[in-house]
Write a protein that holds these residues in place. Structure first.
Motif, PDB file in Angstrom:
ATOM      1  N   LEU A   1     110.879  48.362  28.977  1.00  0.00           N
ATOM      2  CA  LEU A   1     111.837  47.302  29.335  1.00  0.00           C
ATOM      3  C   LEU A   1     112.347  46.554  28.102  1.00  0.00           C
ATOM      4  N   SER A   2     111.890  46.955  26.931  1.00  0.00           N
ATOM      5  CA  SER A   2     112.299  46.250  25.731  1.00  0.00           C
ATOM      6  C   SER A   2     113.774  46.529  25.426  1.00  0.00           C
ATOM      7  N   ALA A   3     114.499  45.468  25.053  1.00  0.00           N
ATOM      8  CA  ALA A   3     115.928  45.629  24.740  1.00  0.00           C
ATOM      9  C   ALA A   3     116.129  46.250  23.365  1.00  0.00           C
ATOM     10  N   ARG A   4     115.039  46.441  22.614  1.00  0.00           N
ATOM     11  CA  ARG A   4     115.111  47.023  21.282  1.00  0.00           C
ATOM     12  C   ARG A   4     114.041  48.082  21.119  1.00  0.00           C
ATOM     13  N   HIS A   5     114.358  49.064  20.282  1.00  0.00           N
ATOM     14  CA  HIS A   5     113.345  49.999  19.836  1.00  0.00           C
ATOM     15  C   HIS A   5     113.294  49.817  18.326  1.00  0.00           C
ATOM     16  N   PRO A   6     112.094  49.527  17.754  1.00  0.00           N
ATOM     17  CA  PRO A   6     112.066  49.209  16.326  1.00  0.00           C
ATOM     18  C   PRO A   6     112.563  50.329  15.425  1.00  0.00           C
TER      19      PRO A   6
ATOM     20  N   ARG B   1     126.673  45.200  23.765  1.00  0.00           N
ATOM     21  CA  ARG B   1     127.658  44.740  22.775  1.00  0.00           C
ATOM     22  C   ARG B   1     128.503  45.938  22.355  1.00  0.00           C
ATOM     23  N   LEU B   2     129.783  45.667  22.155  1.00  0.00           N
ATOM     24  CA  LEU B   2     130.643  46.694  21.574  1.00  0.00           C
ATOM     25  C   LEU B   2     130.158  46.944  20.152  1.00  0.00           C
ATOM     26  N   ASN B   3     130.289  48.134  19.659  1.00  0.00           N
ATOM     27  CA  ASN B   3     129.967  48.484  18.265  1.00  0.00           C
ATOM     28  C   ASN B   3     128.493  48.350  17.911  1.00  0.00           C
ATOM     29  N   ASN B   4     127.611  48.144  18.875  1.00  0.00           N
ATOM     30  CA  ASN B   4     126.192  48.018  18.510  1.00  0.00           C
ATOM     31  C   ASN B   4     125.317  48.726  19.528  1.00  0.00           C
ATOM     32  N   ASP B   5     125.051  50.014  19.258  1.00  0.00           N
ATOM     33  CA  ASP B   5     124.228  50.749  20.222  1.00  0.00           C
ATOM     34  C   ASP B   5     122.741  50.613  19.923  1.00  0.00           C
ATOM     35  N   THR B   6     122.374  49.709  18.988  1.00  0.00           N
ATOM     36  CA  THR B   6     120.941  49.476  18.771  1.00  0.00           C
ATOM     37  C   THR B   6     120.413  48.443  19.772  1.00  0.00           C
ATOM     38  N   ILE B   7     121.336  47.772  20.465  1.00  0.00           N
ATOM     39  CA  ILE B   7     120.926  46.864  21.549  1.00  0.00           C
ATOM     40  C   ILE B   7     120.896  47.688  22.837  1.00  0.00           C
ATOM     41  N   LEU B   8     119.833  47.542  23.592  1.00  0.00           N
ATOM     42  CA  LEU B   8     119.628  48.283  24.846  1.00  0.00           C
ATOM     43  C   LEU B   8     119.726  49.808  24.611  1.00  0.00           C
ATOM     44  N   PRO B   9     118.855  50.332  23.758  1.00  0.00           N
ATOM     45  CA  PRO B   9     118.981  51.748  23.393  1.00  0.00           C
ATOM     46  C   PRO B   9     118.315  52.707  24.384  1.00  0.00           C
ATOM     47  N   ARG B  10     117.631  52.174  25.383  1.00  0.00           N
ATOM     48  CA  ARG B  10     116.858  53.074  26.258  1.00  0.00           C
ATOM     49  C   ARG B  10     117.603  53.382  27.541  1.00  0.00           C
ATOM     50  N   ASN B  11     117.073  54.379  28.265  1.00  0.00           N
ATOM     51  CA  ASN B  11     117.577  54.674  29.599  1.00  0.00           C
ATOM     52  C   ASN B  11     116.742  53.825  30.574  1.00  0.00           C
TER      53      ASN B  11
ATOM     54  N   PHE C   1     116.180  51.338  11.840  1.00  0.00           N
ATOM     55  CA  PHE C   1     115.800  50.050  12.443  1.00  0.00           C
ATOM     56  C   PHE C   1     117.048  49.347  12.983  1.00  0.00           C
ATOM     57  N   PRO C   2     116.854  48.405  13.912  1.00  0.00           N
ATOM     58  CA  PRO C   2     118.005  47.853  14.655  1.00  0.00           C
ATOM     59  C   PRO C   2     118.889  46.899  13.835  1.00  0.00           C
ATOM     60  N   VAL C   3     120.005  46.578  14.459  1.00  0.00           N
ATOM     61  CA  VAL C   3     120.994  45.663  13.864  1.00  0.00           C
ATOM     62  C   VAL C   3     121.290  44.583  14.899  1.00  0.00           C
ATOM     63  N   ASN C   4     121.406  43.352  14.472  1.00  0.00           N
ATOM     64  CA  ASN C   4     121.817  42.314  15.418  1.00  0.00           C
ATOM     65  C   ASN C   4     123.335  42.168  15.470  1.00  0.00           C
ATOM     66  N   ARG C   5     123.933  42.011  14.272  1.00  0.00           N
ATOM     67  CA  ARG C   5     125.391  41.870  14.234  1.00  0.00           C
ATOM     68  C   ARG C   5     125.956  42.952  13.326  1.00  0.00           C
TER      69      ARG C   5
END
Lengths: 392, 150
Positions: free
Chosen positions: A225-230, B107-117, A237-241
């Protein structure tokens, strides 16, 4: 039909009212919930201190913010099932007759309003923040708020309300948890409570594991359920903006790019091209990037030390500086385009103007050509796409 | 002094009033900061807190207690603990899944947010909950100490 519903509702309320509150169960849940809430409040205070550069927030150890914010996320998330279990346990009190028995009882009941309402708001806003959802409207009604401001101020209300509640319940808690009180209990009641508390513990564990992987690396595969995967993102690694969302791409990739060092009055002390900076001594450090939304990832950053940059610009003493992003030109007025680096932090070995991560030049979304990376700071203050260092 | 009065005075002694005064002082301090901060949007924040109380007491509690009550009337006995636990946990997990499952934070342009199914996520979690609960129910029904409880 409406008569049948009314009859059912009346019967349900009567049954709930008749069911005695298991005070021992309520006390045990209350203790665990109190620990989780105050852990969350304390780490939330640290988060505020780190994000707003309060003087008492230390410049190390490197992973301090990662630890405190990870703890904040986990203690907040596990409080959701704990709070619901506690409220379910004391539900018969909601319909008890008489509703108020004395003035003190009335005061106690009134004190529950900021406690319950505030707690629900805190958990709702926290969980939605972790999911990057900032609701602004609900069926046409404006419900928007700026998360750090509302979450932080309401936290103080909840801390006070919880303190009042703890003091109100101290004597009852002591009484019901005494060994003699437990000895006189029926085996069935003990079994019932153990099963309930075991069930709550299982739910709490499940909820925690399903989200905690954003910050506890070994759990990343289980945190569904995590909104991020490290590991999800450019360079692992993820990006915020992103650069596209801020509109800095052309400036960041321009061959004319320069990083200037200025005094606060605008006097330029020095200006460096990317090649100038690459020709200076380079240092590499493992520094976690840890976000206020709870995710974190440990990466290896390489670049020029802040103190070396200042020395190259003629500033030999440690100084507080502002680091300014290209964002200030592309999206002026938008938050987080500038951050302050304290005097203590600017002289640290690990405070870098990073140009590489994990052996590669920074990806544009990670702050190419240069970003700040310093110990014990929230990701929001590890300013990306640097254009200026302003000496204060 | 009657038993009830003695109990009341034990419950609401000095500690209660000390805690109430300190607690309310902090509440008022927090409320003043909330009111003074334009970005906190105090009205919306307080309104959401009030909606939270109503959503819990009037909807969540009523639905969970009412459903349990109705089901136990239909089957003619108390619902087994493992089913009640699984139902309660399902409701919590689904509530926590909604923001990511409905992808409100995309978010547009950011697929690192909510990356899971997240559809898979909820299916896996609900399977874990119900299979785990059924195993518990099966094992506990075979234990002599708990058999009499039904």
């Amino acid at each position: 039909m409406s008569n049948a519903i009314t009859r059912i509702a009346t019967d349900v309320v009567r049954d709930v009212e008749a069911a005695p509150v298991d005070e021992r169960r309520a006390a045990m849940l209350g203790i665990v919930l109190g620990i989780s809430f105050y852990t969350c409040a304390l780490t939330g205070l640290f988060s505020w201190g780190a994000s707003t550069n309060q003087g008492w927030w230390p410049a190390g150890p490197t992973g301090l913010f990662r630890l405190t914010q990870g703890t904040h996320l986990i203690s907040g998330v596990i409080a959701v099932p704990l709070l619901l279990a506690k409220l379910r346990t004391v539900a018969p009190k909601l319909v008890q007759r008489p509703f108020v028995t004395s003035f003190a009882h009335l005061v106690e009941r009134i004190s529950l309003l900021p406690l319950v309402g505030g707690s629900i708001f805190m958990l709702f806003s926290g969980v939605t923040n972790v999911a990057y959802w900032y609701p602004q409207e609900f069926y046409g009604v404006d419900i928007g708020y700026f998360f750090p401001a509302a979450h932080g101020k309401m936290a103080i209300v909840v801390v006070g309300a919880l303190l009042a509640h703890i003091f109100a319940k101290i004597s009852t808690t002591r009484q019901v948890l005494r060994k003699e009180a437990i000895e006189h209990e029926s085996a069935e009641a003990t079994l019932d409570r153990r099963r309930f508390l075991g069930g709550v513990a299982a739910t709490t564990g499940l909820v925690g594991v399903s989200i905690a992987g954003a910050t506890i690396y070994p759990l990343r595969g289980l945190s569904v359920l995590s909104a991020r995967h490290p590991n999800a993102g450019p360079q692992g690694f993820p990006v915020n903006r992103t650069a596209a969302s801020i509109g800095v791409r052309s400036r960041a990739e321009s061959p004319d790019y320069r990083l200037s060092v200025e005094m606060a009055d605008g006097t330029e002390l020095a200006s460096f091209s990317l090649a100038d900076l690459q020709a200076m001594d380079q240092y590499e450090h493992e520094i976690p990037i840890a976000c206020v939304e709870g995710w974190s990832a440990n990466e290896s950053w390489r670049g020029v030390r802040m103190r070396d940059l200042l020395a190259a610009a003629g500033i030999d003493e440690p100084r507080e500086v502002d680091v300014v992003s290209l964002q200030e030109e592309s999206a002026p007025g938008r938050r987080y385009g500038t951050s302050t680096v304290s005097k203590d932090l600017s002289k640290q070995d690990q405070t870098l103007l990073a140009m590489e991560v994990n052996g590669e030049p920074l990806h544009l979304d990670h702050g190419f050509p240069i970003r700040l990376m310093a110990p014990a700071r929230p990701g929001v203050n590890q300013t990306k796409w640097l254009s200026k260092v302003v000496v204060k | 002094m009657s038993e009830a009065t003695r109990e009341e005075s034990n419950k609401y002694g000095v500690l209660f009033w000390v805690g109430t005064v300190i607690g309310w002082a902090i509440i008022v301090y927090g409320a003043r900061l909330l009111l003074a901060d334009d970005e906190a949007e105090w009205f919306n924040t307080v309104r959401l807190a009030a909606i939270g109380i109503i959503a819990h007491d009037v909807i969540w509690l009523a639905v969970s207690v009412g459903t349990g009550w109705l089901l136990s009337r239909i089957i003619g006995r108390e619902i087994p603990f493992w089913i009640r636990w699984a139902g309660w946990t399902t409701a919590i997990i689904v509530a926590m899944w909604l923001p990511v499952g409905r992808r409100y934070g995309d978010r547009l342009n950011n697929d690192t947010i909510l990356p899971r199914n997240y559809t898979n996520s909820i299916v896996i979690l609900l399977a874990v909950i119900w299979v785990g609960a059924a195993i518990y129910g099966f094992v506990s029904s075979r234990r002599p100490a708990e058999r009499s409880e039904g």
